[in-house]
Design a protein around this motif. Structure first.
Motif, PDB file in Angstrom:
ATOM      1  N   THR A 292      46.033  46.577 -23.592  1.00 33.40           N
ATOM      2  CA  THR A 292      47.416  46.253 -23.243  1.00 33.40           C
ATOM      3  C   THR A 292      47.920  45.046 -24.030  1.00 33.40           C
ATOM      4  O   THR A 292      49.096  45.001 -24.431  1.00 33.40           O
ATOM      5  CB  THR A 292      47.516  45.981 -21.729  1.00 33.40           C
ATOM      6  OG1 THR A 292      46.901  47.038 -21.002  1.00 33.40           O
ATOM      7  CG2 THR A 292      48.964  45.864 -21.305  1.00 33.40           C
ATOM      8  N   ILE A 295      48.958  46.210 -27.434  1.00 33.88           N
ATOM      9  CA  ILE A 295      50.245  46.918 -27.382  1.00 33.88           C
ATOM     10  C   ILE A 295      51.405  45.932 -27.291  1.00 33.88           C
ATOM     11  O   ILE A 295      52.442  46.109 -27.957  1.00 33.88           O
ATOM     12  CB  ILE A 295      50.265  47.897 -26.196  1.00 33.88           C
ATOM     13  CG1 ILE A 295      49.295  49.056 -26.461  1.00 33.88           C
ATOM     14  CG2 ILE A 295      51.672  48.441 -25.960  1.00 33.88           C
ATOM     15  CD1 ILE A 295      49.232  50.065 -25.342  1.00 33.88           C
ATOM     16  N   GLN A 296      51.250  44.879 -26.482  1.00 33.74           N
ATOM     17  CA  GLN A 296      52.329  43.899 -26.390  1.00 33.74           C
ATOM     18  C   GLN A 296      52.517  43.144 -27.714  1.00 33.74           C
ATOM     19  O   GLN A 296      53.659  42.838 -28.112  1.00 33.74           O
ATOM     20  CB  GLN A 296      52.058  42.897 -25.268  1.00 33.74           C
ATOM     21  CG  GLN A 296      53.270  42.012 -24.979  1.00 33.74           C
ATOM     22  CD  GLN A 296      53.013  41.003 -23.905  1.00 33.74           C
ATOM     23  OE1 GLN A 296      51.971  40.345 -23.910  1.00 33.74           O
ATOM     24  NE2 GLN A 296      53.961  40.855 -22.980  1.00 33.74           N
ATOM     25  N   ASP A 299      54.439  45.380 -29.797  1.00 34.87           N
ATOM     26  CA  ASP A 299      55.833  45.436 -29.343  1.00 34.87           C
ATOM     27  C   ASP A 299      56.636  44.252 -29.872  1.00 34.87           C
ATOM     28  O   ASP A 299      57.789  44.410 -30.309  1.00 34.87           O
ATOM     29  CB  ASP A 299      55.886  45.463 -27.816  1.00 34.87           C
ATOM     30  CG  ASP A 299      55.337  46.755 -27.243  1.00 34.87           C
ATOM     31  OD1 ASP A 299      55.290  47.754 -27.977  1.00 34.87           O
ATOM     32  OD2 ASP A 299      54.945  46.756 -26.062  1.00 34.87           O
ATOM     33  N   CYS A 319      55.825  56.020 -29.664  1.00 31.94           N
ATOM     34  CA  CYS A 319      56.093  56.510 -28.307  1.00 31.94           C
ATOM     35  C   CYS A 319      54.858  57.161 -27.694  1.00 31.94           C
ATOM     36  O   CYS A 319      54.566  56.969 -26.507  1.00 31.94           O
ATOM     37  CB  CYS A 319      57.256  57.503 -28.331  1.00 31.94           C
ATOM     38  SG  CYS A 319      58.857  56.774 -28.722  1.00 31.94           S
ATOM     39  N   ARG A 322      52.371  54.760 -26.261  1.00 30.72           N
ATOM     40  CA  ARG A 322      52.822  54.097 -25.046  1.00 30.72           C
ATOM     41  C   ARG A 322      53.029  55.056 -23.884  1.00 30.72           C
ATOM     42  O   ARG A 322      53.617  54.666 -22.879  1.00 30.72           O
ATOM     43  CB  ARG A 322      54.102  53.316 -25.356  1.00 30.72           C
ATOM     44  CG  ARG A 322      53.861  52.126 -26.286  1.00 30.72           C
ATOM     45  CD  ARG A 322      55.094  51.711 -27.050  1.00 30.72           C
ATOM     46  NE  ARG A 322      54.863  50.556 -27.900  1.00 30.72           N
ATOM     47  CZ  ARG A 322      54.277  50.590 -29.091  1.00 30.72           C
ATOM     48  NH1 ARG A 322      53.881  51.749 -29.595  1.00 30.72           N
ATOM     49  NH2 ARG A 322      54.080  49.489 -29.795  1.00 30.72           N
ATOM     50  N   TRP A 341      61.348  50.568 -23.569  1.00 31.50           N
ATOM     51  CA  TRP A 341      59.996  50.014 -23.461  1.00 31.50           C
ATOM     52  C   TRP A 341      59.943  48.584 -24.011  1.00 31.50           C
ATOM     53  O   TRP A 341      59.352  47.697 -23.391  1.00 31.50           O
ATOM     54  CB  TRP A 341      59.012  50.914 -24.211  1.00 31.50           C
ATOM     55  CG  TRP A 341      57.620  50.358 -24.277  1.00 31.50           C
ATOM     56  CD1 TRP A 341      57.166  49.382 -25.109  1.00 31.50           C
ATOM     57  CD2 TRP A 341      56.519  50.707 -23.428  1.00 31.50           C
ATOM     58  NE1 TRP A 341      55.849  49.106 -24.861  1.00 31.50           N
ATOM     59  CE2 TRP A 341      55.421  49.904 -23.838  1.00 31.50           C
ATOM     60  CE3 TRP A 341      56.349  51.616 -22.405  1.00 31.50           C
ATOM     61  CZ2 TRP A 341      54.168  49.998 -23.242  1.00 31.50           C
ATOM     62  CZ3 TRP A 341      55.102  51.711 -21.803  1.00 31.50           C
ATOM     63  CH2 TRP A 341      54.034  50.915 -22.215  1.00 31.50           C
ATOM     64  N   SER A 345      58.626  45.176 -22.277  1.00 32.51           N
ATOM     65  CA  SER A 345      57.427  44.529 -22.806  1.00 32.51           C
ATOM     66  C   SER A 345      57.697  43.103 -23.280  1.00 32.51           C
ATOM     67  O   SER A 345      56.915  42.188 -23.000  1.00 32.51           O
ATOM     68  CB  SER A 345      56.863  45.369 -23.965  1.00 32.51           C
ATOM     69  OG  SER A 345      55.753  44.743 -24.548  1.00 32.51           O
ATOM     70  N   VAL A 360      53.190  52.624 -18.582  1.00 32.37           N
ATOM     71  CA  VAL A 360      52.831  53.867 -19.269  1.00 32.37           C
ATOM     72  C   VAL A 360      53.128  55.068 -18.378  1.00 32.37           C
ATOM     73  O   VAL A 360      53.556  56.123 -18.859  1.00 32.37           O
ATOM     74  CB  VAL A 360      51.341  53.828 -19.664  1.00 32.37           C
ATOM     75  CG1 VAL A 360      50.885  55.175 -20.195  1.00 32.37           C
ATOM     76  CG2 VAL A 360      51.094  52.730 -20.690  1.00 32.37           C
ATOM     77  N   SER A 364      57.388  56.918 -18.404  1.00 30.04           N
ATOM     78  CA  SER A 364      57.269  58.158 -19.177  1.00 30.04           C
ATOM     79  C   SER A 364      57.197  59.415 -18.344  1.00 30.04           C
ATOM     80  O   SER A 364      57.432  60.518 -18.869  1.00 30.04           O
ATOM     81  CB  SER A 364      56.005  58.092 -20.063  1.00 30.04           C
ATOM     82  OG  SER A 364      54.848  58.057 -19.251  1.00 30.04           O
TER      83      SER A 364
END
Length: 372
Positions: A292, A295-296, A299, A319, A322, A341, A345, A360, A364
């Motif tokens: 995570t 991912i941030q 982002d 996409c 995520r 998103w 984020s 997530v 979605s």
């Protein structure tokens, strides 16, 4: 016995060898006995075809090696082209797989060279991972996952004659053993759908865990918001970014902070992130948090770059990472979802990463065509 022809005054002189001179000189033999010249147009040996001894006309060894390599490469390409035409004409199905496999090796090799170049620049300039550009960060992240899968295949190929079995297994189970470089275009769509269906199976379980955790929230307002959000998702309503950000306090401490998540809850989240859920709880918590965090970081780099700078394929890949199955969604819809998103984020602190992990599922599950 043949001897060079000389004048009468020179018969007593011993024979002395003479140099041939340049490459165009002619070699003529004469008879010593009866004085007649044996040389004629037939018996003259022309040395014009002999290799020249002159350093001006002779090629250097380095040039000879280059010419030899060029010749070998040209011949190899010609043989390779003939071989490809033979396979395409007599074994079209095998040739299609062979072409995909060879292109996959080339793409994986190119990815490895690019990843090595990025790492070299990081070491040279003392740059951390989160300081890289978005495309460099994404390339390193994806290459790490790909090379891990390839290493597993390489390890099981070590025993003698096991490589033949591995080739058969790769042909029968390409989704499990091969990375996307070795998938056909149709396989890429089918396999992404399969992976999304696997992670979607855990969505309802995660929502159930959130409902149970809502009873442990001390703040009545937050408890009501969490229960209302779970009800909306279960009823097929797509929540807004404002609805999700209103619960950030619930995911920073007990009961939904990273340190307070239960083992069954973390296993369901691991399946939603396509991570291995069959690990000890401590390892699951560490993997989920590190995944995570990456991912941030992606982002924030993407927000700095701008979604408009991404290609259509990069948007779909972002996409899908995520939680959104973007293979069947239009490009403009994917960009809209990715913007939502990023809004969530980039507003979260490090202590609130648990909300980004649950996002997530929350963001979605009911987005347009994704609900089937």
């Amino acid at each position: 016995m043949l001897m060079p022809f000389c004048h009468a005054s020179a018969w007593a002189a011993p024979l002395r060898p003479k140099s041939f001179g340049n490459r165009c000189q002619k070699l003529v033999f004469y008879s010593r006995g009866p004085r007649y010249e044996v040389a004629s147009a037939r018996s003259q040996i022309v040395l014009s075809d002999l290799p020249c001894r002159s350093s001006r006309l002779h090629l250097s060894p380095k040039a000879d090696v280059k010419n030899l390599i060029s010749y070998v490469v040209t011949k190899t390409r010609a043989i390779n082209g003939t071989y490809h035409r033979f396979l395409g004409r007599h074994f079209p199905r095998f040739y299609a797989l062979y072409t995909v496999f060879m292109k996959g090796i080339q793409m994986l090799w190119a990815d490895g060279k690019k990843a090595r170049r990025i790492k070299a620049n990081m070491w040279k300039h003392n740059v951390k991972f989160h300081q890289l550009s978005y495309r460099e960060m994404e390339h390193l992240r994806q290459f790490r996952r790909d090379i891990t899968k390839c290493l597993f295949v390489g390890i099981i190929s070590i025993p003698p004659f096991a490589n033949y079995l591995v080739f058969l297994l790769m042909y029968l189970f390409p989704r499990q053993l091969l990375v996307k470089h070795f998938w056909t275009p149709k396989q890429q769509i089918d396999f992404l759908d399969i992976y999304h269906s696997l992670r979607k199976q855990s969505h309802s379980e995660i929502i159930t865990h959130l409902e149970r955790a809502s009873a442990l929230v001390s703040d009545e307002r937050l408890r009501w918001h969490l229960t209302d959000l779970c009800t909306k998702v279960q009823n097929g309503v797509h929540p807004t970014a404002h609805d999700i950000l209103a619960l950030r306090e619930c995911f920073s401490t007990r009961p939904l902070g990273f340190s307070q998540l239960q083992a069954t809850h973390m296993r369901a989240l691991s399946r939603a992130m396509l991570l291995n859920p069959h690990l000890p709880p401590a390892v699951l918590r560490w993997r989920l948090k590190s995944h995570t965090t990456v991912i941030q970081q992606l982002d924030r780099a993407l927000a700095q770059l701008g979604i408009g700078q991404l290609t259509a394929q990069e948007v779909k890949s972002a996409c899908y990472l995520r939680g959104l199955n973007s293979t069947h969604i239009a490009d403009d819809r994917c960009r809209t979802w990715l913007g939502e998103w990023l809004q969530i984020s980039c507003s979260l602190k490090e202590t609130e990463l648990s909300l980004l992990l649950h996002n997530v599922v929350l963001l979605s599950t009911n987005y347009l065509e994704t609900r089937r």
